[in-house]
Design an enzyme around this catalytic site. Sequence first.
Site, PDB file in Angstrom:
ATOM      1  N   HIS A 229      65.900  -3.980  37.493  1.00 55.51           N
ATOM      2  CA  HIS A 229      64.818  -4.967  37.666  1.00 55.51           C
ATOM      3  C   HIS A 229      63.525  -4.373  37.068  1.00 55.51           C
ATOM      4  O   HIS A 229      62.571  -4.071  37.789  1.00 55.51           O
ATOM      5  CB  HIS A 229      64.649  -5.297  39.152  1.00 55.51           C
ATOM      6  CG  HIS A 229      63.855  -6.543  39.410  1.00 55.51           C
ATOM      7  ND1 HIS A 229      63.424  -7.388  38.404  1.00 55.51           N
ATOM      8  CD2 HIS A 229      63.390  -7.092  40.574  1.00 55.51           C
ATOM      9  CE1 HIS A 229      62.745  -8.392  38.938  1.00 55.51           C
ATOM     10  NE2 HIS A 229      62.709  -8.238  40.251  1.00 55.51           N
TER      11      HIS A 229
ATOM     12  N   GLN B 223      59.771  -5.888  37.475  1.00 57.05           N
ATOM     13  CA  GLN B 223      59.207  -5.626  38.804  1.00 57.05           C
ATOM     14  C   GLN B 223      58.535  -4.252  38.810  1.00 57.05           C
ATOM     15  O   GLN B 223      57.431  -4.083  39.319  1.00 57.05           O
ATOM     16  CB  GLN B 223      60.331  -5.679  39.855  1.00 57.05           C
ATOM     17  CG  GLN B 223      59.905  -5.274  41.244  1.00 57.05           C
ATOM     18  CD  GLN B 223      59.032  -6.308  41.934  1.00 57.05           C
ATOM     19  OE1 GLN B 223      59.383  -7.467  41.989  1.00 57.05           O
ATOM     20  NE2 GLN B 223      57.889  -5.887  42.454  1.00 57.05           N
TER      21      GLN B 223
HETATM   22  N1  NVA Z   1      67.658  -6.270  45.101  1.00 55.18           N
HETATM   23  C1  NVA Z   1      67.178  -7.630  45.195  1.00 55.18           C
HETATM   24  C2  NVA Z   1      65.874  -7.783  44.479  1.00 55.18           C
HETATM   25  C3  NVA Z   1      65.261  -9.147  44.577  1.00 55.18           C
HETATM   26  C4  NVA Z   1      63.967  -9.263  43.834  1.00 55.18           C
HETATM   27  C5  NVA Z   1      68.218  -8.580  44.642  1.00 55.18           C
HETATM   28  O1  NVA Z   1      68.793  -8.276  43.578  1.00 55.18           O
HETATM   29  O2  NVA Z   1      68.489  -9.601  45.251  1.00 55.18           O
HETATM   30  N1   CP Z   2      60.640  -9.671  43.434  1.00 50.94           N
HETATM   31  C1   CP Z   2      61.191 -10.696  42.784  1.00 50.94           C
HETATM   32  O1   CP Z   2      61.778 -10.543  41.720  1.00 50.94           O
HETATM   33  O2   CP Z   2      60.988 -11.900  43.368  1.00 50.94           O
HETATM   34  P1   CP Z   2      61.750 -13.258  43.028  1.00 50.94           P
HETATM   35  O3   CP Z   2      63.187 -13.050  43.345  1.00 50.94           O
HETATM   36  O4   CP Z   2      61.093 -14.284  43.881  1.00 50.94           O
HETATM   37  O5   CP Z   2      61.548 -13.545  41.557  1.00 50.94           O
END
Ligand code: NVA
Ligand code: CP
Length: 315
Positions: A141, A144
């Site tokens: 990610h 982020q």
């Molecule tokens: N680890 C989480 C992050 C969400 C922003 C997911 O992948 O659902």
């Molecule tokens: N933190 C994040 O990626 O949030 P969303 O899942 O709302 O995009």
Amino acid sequence: MHMPVLHKEHFTGRDFICLQDFTPDEILYMLKVAKELKEEKKGGTPHPILQGKSLAMIFTKSSTRTRVAFEAGMLQLGGHALFLSNRDIQIGRGEPIKDTARVLSRMVDGIMIRTHSHQDVIELAKYADIPVINGLSDFLHPTQVLADLLTIQEHKHCLEGLKLTYIGDGNNMAHSLMFAGKMGMHVVIATPAGYKPDAQVVAQAQAQAKQYGGLVEWVEDPLAAAEGADVLYTDVWASMGQEEEAAIRMKAFQSYRIDRETMERAQANAIVMHCLPAHRGEEITEEVLEGPQSVVFDEAENRLHAHKAIMALLI
Ligand code: NVA
Ligand code: CP
């Protein structure tokens, strides 16, 4: 702070799939652009850098922050964003990623994708001849973490030398956060032994951190990990797509939360971060999330500024 001399041309046309691909100087430069765009926005100065440009946003998972940051950000940059849910586009009916990549490349100027398989993100980038941005995969990610670094800089006025402790699952967040090590940070990842981050990612993050004077470690004990931390970070115990494992994970992660006891181990002025959405009472207590050391809403806002920097530089 050391400020790299780079230019937009250095980034044009590149993908943003993982932080592994960017040097610390490139990351610092992106943060500098994000800060400038944030100040311009707060000062009411328009910045239509991407006038006439379009960003296709493919989502096969839910999103609040990522979607809104890219969509509103594109508008603020003078461009246009298209929200393409897999329920609506032909990917959902089996059209191959590689065909979608080539079609979109002929119509828009960039693609953001949030999906399960990281391989799909790589496949999209392979076949697209426009920049591809990873808006979250099961593995990483990175957008982020760019916003997180901006938030840490704002609150701590540096990155180098800080200790960041992540407590929770060895998931996409843990993987991307480990690359903060190459910004000269000491990153400690605390997870249960059965939920460690991927060994190859750990090795790569450690190698990159070592090159730039940082450190990346995995430990099992969350309280020991929190000792002296400047930044405490957590994420959900069950990520999107792991809903069926929620009950098992609930048991495995019981001691992997940020609560009052964790806060007592960290620096008195430590900041608390969470990518959100949060599950209060699970990975973080209500008291800490809503407490004075929590910067989670600054962090969420910074998604907007960081993502604008990514688009402004790549497209
Ligand atoms: N680890 C989480 C992050 C969400 C922003 C997911 O992948 O659902
Ligand atoms: N933190 C994040 O990626 O949030 P969303 O899942 O709302 O995009």
